[in-house]
Enzyme design. Sequence first.
Site, PDB file in Angstrom:
ATOM      1  N   GLY A  85       0.827  -1.195   0.000  1.00 19.14           N
ATOM      2  CA  GLY A  85       0.000   0.000   0.000  1.00 19.14           C
ATOM      3  C   GLY A  85       0.861   1.244   0.000  1.00 19.14           C
ATOM      4  O   GLY A  85       1.999   1.220   0.490  1.00 19.14           O
TER       5      GLY A  85
ATOM      6  N   GLN B 110       2.817   9.977   1.488  1.00 19.33           N
ATOM      7  CA  GLN B 110       4.150   9.360   1.490  1.00 19.33           C
ATOM      8  C   GLN B 110       4.976   9.782   0.279  1.00 19.33           C
ATOM      9  O   GLN B 110       6.190   9.595   0.263  1.00 19.33           O
ATOM     10  CB  GLN B 110       4.034   7.826   1.504  1.00 19.33           C
TER      11      GLN B 110
ATOM     12  N   CYS C 230       6.134  -0.254   7.100  1.00 18.68           N
ATOM     13  CA  CYS C 230       5.733   0.936   6.348  1.00 18.68           C
ATOM     14  C   CYS C 230       6.892   1.370   5.459  1.00 18.68           C
ATOM     15  O   CYS C 230       8.033   1.398   5.918  1.00 18.68           O
ATOM     16  CB  CYS C 230       5.364   2.053   7.322  1.00 18.68           C
ATOM     17  N   LEU C 231       6.596   1.679   4.201  1.00 14.95           N
ATOM     18  CA  LEU C 231       7.664   2.083   3.282  1.00 14.95           C
ATOM     19  C   LEU C 231       8.348   3.369   3.748  1.00 14.95           C
ATOM     20  O   LEU C 231       9.471   3.650   3.351  1.00 14.95           O
ATOM     21  CB  LEU C 231       7.104   2.260   1.859  1.00 14.95           C
TER      22      LEU C 231
ATOM     23  N   HIS D 172      -4.308   1.252   7.727  1.00 15.49           N
ATOM     24  CA  HIS D 172      -2.942   1.789   7.808  1.00 15.49           C
ATOM     25  C   HIS D 172      -2.766   2.959   6.827  1.00 15.49           C
ATOM     26  O   HIS D 172      -2.254   4.020   7.204  1.00 15.49           O
ATOM     27  CB  HIS D 172      -1.946   0.663   7.502  1.00 15.49           C
ATOM     28  N   GLU D 173      -3.220   2.765   5.580  1.00 12.11           N
ATOM     29  CA  GLU D 173      -3.053   3.813   4.557  1.00 12.11           C
ATOM     30  C   GLU D 173      -3.935   5.021   4.859  1.00 12.11           C
ATOM     31  O   GLU D 173      -3.524   6.164   4.662  1.00 12.11           O
ATOM     32  CB  GLU D 173      -3.370   3.268   3.157  1.00 12.11           C
TER      33      GLU D 173
ATOM     34  N   HIS E 182      -2.381   7.365   7.162  1.00 12.01           N
ATOM     35  CA  HIS E 182      -1.384   8.250   6.533  1.00 12.01           C
ATOM     36  C   HIS E 182      -2.020   9.562   6.070  1.00 12.01           C
ATOM     37  O   HIS E 182      -1.399  10.621   6.142  1.00 12.01           O
ATOM     38  CB  HIS E 182      -0.766   7.569   5.301  1.00 12.01           C
TER      39      HIS E 182
HETATM   40 NI    NI Z   1       2.750   3.157   5.728  1.00  8.78          NI
END
Ligand code: NI
Length: 171
Positions: free
Chosen positions: A49, A54, A95-96, A137-138, A141
């Site tokens: 995701g 991000q 998480c990226l 989660h997304e 963000h």
């Molecule tokens: Ni993330």
Amino acid sequence: MSLLPILEYPDAALRKTAAPVAVERFADPAFQRLLDDMFQTMYEAPGIGLASTQVDVFERFMVIDVTETRDQPLVFVNPTIRERSSDLRVHTEGCLSIPGVFADVTRADGILVEAFDRHGARFELGVDGLLATCVQHELDHLDGKLFIDYLSPLKRDRALKKLEKLRKSRE
Ligand code: NI
């Protein structure tokens, strides 16, 4: 298509709240290109995701594909969670934007999410398991929230120390 740079913790931009996507954006080729670039960036990373914030964009949308075959891309524009199950699910999240750090987070196991697709069509989707975890989660963000915010101070400290160590070893 092109790869987008992913912001990393503790970049202050990751704490910004994204604003709703305006209706005109759906017809904007730049918006469609951005979505394609986000998918490419997410698949390349690799991740399941990626939220707009991000990649330094502050409009409410995210791309997701939790399949192993990487062939079920989902776009959620202006998403809202309408219902959450009382059943909970623990998942070891990463998480990226916080590479190399993983920790258990408890979230609703099932959710009903309302959103628009990449062409502006409204949809409602009931999801559970990994996909439900990923959507939550997304969506966090888009409100400037990160999965490490759910950890106890002790666990967060440990996670961030690990991040620091990983960064040093990368230098
Ligand atoms: Ni993330």
